[in-house]
Scaffold this motif. Structure first.
Motif, PDB file in Angstrom:
ATOM      1  N   LEU A   1       0.735  -1.373  -0.264  1.00  0.00           N
ATOM      2  CA  LEU A   1       0.037   0.120  -0.064  1.00  0.00           C
ATOM      3  C   LEU A   1       1.052   1.190  -0.059  1.00  0.00           C
ATOM      4  O   LEU A   1       0.601   2.207  -0.575  1.00  0.00           O
ATOM      5  CB  LEU A   1      -0.895  -0.048   1.303  1.00  0.00           C
ATOM      6  CG  LEU A   1      -2.002  -1.152   1.199  1.00  0.00           C
ATOM      7  CD1 LEU A   1      -2.725  -1.040   2.370  1.00  0.00           C
ATOM      8  CD2 LEU A   1      -3.088  -0.706  -0.274  1.00  0.00           C
ATOM      9  N   ALA A   2       1.893   1.361   0.805  1.00  0.00           N
ATOM     10  CA  ALA A   2       2.903   2.468   0.783  1.00  0.00           C
ATOM     11  C   ALA A   2       3.515   2.717  -0.593  1.00  0.00           C
ATOM     12  O   ALA A   2       3.542   3.772  -1.310  1.00  0.00           O
ATOM     13  CB  ALA A   2       4.151   2.054   1.780  1.00  0.00           C
ATOM     14  N   GLU A   3       3.911   1.422  -1.346  1.00  0.00           N
ATOM     15  CA  GLU A   3       4.254   1.498  -2.804  1.00  0.00           C
ATOM     16  C   GLU A   3       3.203   2.285  -3.825  1.00  0.00           C
ATOM     17  O   GLU A   3       3.549   2.800  -4.424  1.00  0.00           O
ATOM     18  CB  GLU A   3       4.730   0.285  -3.394  1.00  0.00           C
ATOM     19  CG  GLU A   3       6.033  -0.233  -2.762  1.00  0.00           C
ATOM     20  CD  GLU A   3       7.168   0.563  -3.133  1.00  0.00           C
ATOM     21  OE1 GLU A   3       7.306   1.095  -4.241  1.00  0.00           O
ATOM     22  OE2 GLU A   3       8.135   1.137  -2.186  1.00  0.00           O
ATOM     23  N   LEU A   4       1.925   1.829  -3.376  1.00  0.00           N
ATOM     24  CA  LEU A   4       1.056   2.639  -4.203  1.00  0.00           C
ATOM     25  C   LEU A   4       0.680   3.724  -3.953  1.00  0.00           C
ATOM     26  O   LEU A   4      -0.363   4.502  -4.598  1.00  0.00           O
ATOM     27  CB  LEU A   4      -0.356   1.442  -3.993  1.00  0.00           C
ATOM     28  CG  LEU A   4      -0.237   0.031  -4.788  1.00  0.00           C
ATOM     29  CD1 LEU A   4      -1.324  -0.694  -4.166  1.00  0.00           C
ATOM     30  CD2 LEU A   4       0.025   0.239  -6.099  1.00  0.00           C
ATOM     31  N   GLY A   5       1.263   4.423  -2.750  1.00  0.00           N
ATOM     32  CA  GLY A   5       1.040   5.788  -2.449  1.00  0.00           C
ATOM     33  C   GLY A   5      -0.108   6.062  -1.483  1.00  0.00           C
ATOM     34  O   GLY A   5      -0.781   6.961  -1.342  1.00  0.00           O
ATOM     35  N   VAL A   6      -0.693   4.992  -0.929  1.00  0.00           N
ATOM     36  CA  VAL A   6      -1.731   5.123   0.065  1.00  0.00           C
ATOM     37  C   VAL A   6      -1.236   5.664   1.439  1.00  0.00           C
ATOM     38  O   VAL A   6      -0.366   5.260   1.725  1.00  0.00           O
ATOM     39  CB  VAL A   6      -2.255   3.717   0.222  1.00  0.00           C
ATOM     40  CG1 VAL A   6      -3.559   3.864   1.380  1.00  0.00           C
ATOM     41  CG2 VAL A   6      -2.952   3.109  -0.867  1.00  0.00           C
ATOM     42  N   PRO A   7      -1.886   6.708   1.863  1.00  0.00           N
ATOM     43  CA  PRO A   7      -1.399   7.484   3.210  1.00  0.00           C
ATOM     44  C   PRO A   7      -1.453   6.377   4.430  1.00  0.00           C
ATOM     45  O   PRO A   7      -2.331   5.453   4.356  1.00  0.00           O
ATOM     46  CB  PRO A   7      -2.165   8.676   3.265  1.00  0.00           C
ATOM     47  CG  PRO A   7      -3.358   8.557   2.356  1.00  0.00           C
ATOM     48  CD  PRO A   7      -3.271   7.447   1.255  1.00  0.00           C
ATOM     49  N   SER A   8      -0.756   6.787   5.243  1.00  0.00           N
ATOM     50  CA  SER A   8      -0.419   5.695   6.243  1.00  0.00           C
ATOM     51  C   SER A   8      -1.682   5.747   7.154  1.00  0.00           C
ATOM     52  O   SER A   8      -2.198   4.482   7.608  1.00  0.00           O
ATOM     53  CB  SER A   8       0.598   6.012   7.066  1.00  0.00           C
ATOM     54  OG  SER A   8       0.457   7.117   7.831  1.00  0.00           O
ATOM     55  N   TRP A   9      -2.592   6.746   7.119  1.00  0.00           N
ATOM     56  CA  TRP A   9      -3.796   6.738   7.783  1.00  0.00           C
ATOM     57  C   TRP A   9      -4.883   5.850   7.343  1.00  0.00           C
ATOM     58  O   TRP A   9      -5.708   5.420   7.955  1.00  0.00           O
ATOM     59  CB  TRP A   9      -4.477   8.073   8.360  1.00  0.00           C
ATOM     60  CG  TRP A   9      -4.391   9.021   7.028  1.00  0.00           C
ATOM     61  CD1 TRP A   9      -3.373   9.692   6.490  1.00  0.00           C
ATOM     62  CD2 TRP A   9      -5.575   9.086   6.131  1.00  0.00           C
ATOM     63  NE1 TRP A   9      -3.811  10.475   5.336  1.00  0.00           N
ATOM     64  CE2 TRP A   9      -5.388  10.171   5.153  1.00  0.00           C
ATOM     65  CE3 TRP A   9      -6.921   8.392   6.181  1.00  0.00           C
ATOM     66  CZ2 TRP A   9      -6.228  10.481   4.003  1.00  0.00           C
ATOM     67  CZ3 TRP A   9      -7.791   9.108   4.946  1.00  0.00           C
ATOM     68  CH2 TRP A   9      -7.295   9.704   4.153  1.00  0.00           C
ATOM     69  N   ALA A  10      -4.483   5.701   6.003  1.00  0.00           N
ATOM     70  CA  ALA A  10      -5.736   4.718   5.343  1.00  0.00           C
ATOM     71  C   ALA A  10      -5.149   3.364   5.180  1.00  0.00           C
ATOM     72  O   ALA A  10      -5.920   2.575   5.091  1.00  0.00           O
ATOM     73  CB  ALA A  10      -5.956   5.323   3.998  1.00  0.00           C
ATOM     74  N   ALA A  11      -3.839   3.374   5.187  1.00  0.00           N
ATOM     75  CA  ALA A  11      -3.143   2.005   5.092  1.00  0.00           C
ATOM     76  C   ALA A  11      -3.303   1.060   5.907  1.00  0.00           C
ATOM     77  O   ALA A  11      -3.721  -0.014   5.840  1.00  0.00           O
ATOM     78  CB  ALA A  11      -1.732   2.260   4.446  1.00  0.00           C
ATOM     79  N   SER A  12      -3.339   1.799   7.165  1.00  0.00           N
ATOM     80  CA  SER A  12      -3.547   0.504   8.204  1.00  0.00           C
ATOM     81  C   SER A  12      -4.896  -0.131   8.409  1.00  0.00           C
ATOM     82  O   SER A  12      -4.981  -1.251   8.565  1.00  0.00           O
ATOM     83  CB  SER A  12      -3.095   1.418   9.668  1.00  0.00           C
ATOM     84  OG  SER A  12      -1.771   1.445  10.009  1.00  0.00           O
TER      85      SER A  12
END
Length: 150
Positions: free
Chosen positions: A31-42
């Motif tokens: 998800l980080a590689e896809l650019g999803v912010p951490s507040w949405a990735a968790s």
């Protein structure tokens, strides 16, 4: 509980915990590689990881050893895998959608708890719904036999 059975159950739980942590970190990295912010990735990662791990626990850990466990173990592994993957997708989508609707970088922990809980519950409910005969304690073959009797 017998000591050997207890040891197997503890080992199974530890194995599931390690599996869940590794999968969670892997999904977070993707998800980080896809650019999803951490507040949405968790919440997305929790929704994608927790339901299939719970499904795996239901089917293969020595903790249950009752009708549901037996019914799930008797199913083809491909079907259980497909059901667990569907649960992961549903949980991940609900986690991502919920985080986009309810969370932001400054969201409070209660809102995050609601999103994570909704994601995990919806994913696991998907698995349970796909295997309802096992969770309901009914044997689908006995239902057929009852209908055939006059």
């Amino acid at each position: 509980m017998q000591p050997l059975r207890l040891a197997r159950a503890v080992a199974a739980l530890l194995g599931l915990a390690v599996l869940a942590a590794a999968l969670f970190q892997g999904v977070l990295a993707v998800l980080a590689e896809l650019g999803v912010p951490s507040w949405a990735a968790s919440p997305t990662a929790v929704g994608a990881v927790l339901p299939p791990v719970l499904a795996l626990a239901d089917a293969y850990t020595p903790l249950g050893s009752h009708g549901r466990t037996v019914a799930l173990r008797e199913r083809p592994a491909t079907r259980l895998t497909a059901d667990a993957l569907l649960a992961a997708v549903v949980g991940g989508v609900v986690g991502y959608a919920g985080s986009q609707l309810l969370l932001s970088a400054s969201a409070d922990s209660l809102a995050e708890l609601v999103v994570v809980s909704g994601a995990a519950l919806s994913g696991y409910a998907t698995f349970v719904a796909r295997n309802l005969d096992a969770y309901g304690g009914r044997d689908p073959e006995s239902d057929v036999e009852e209908e055939a009797q006059p």
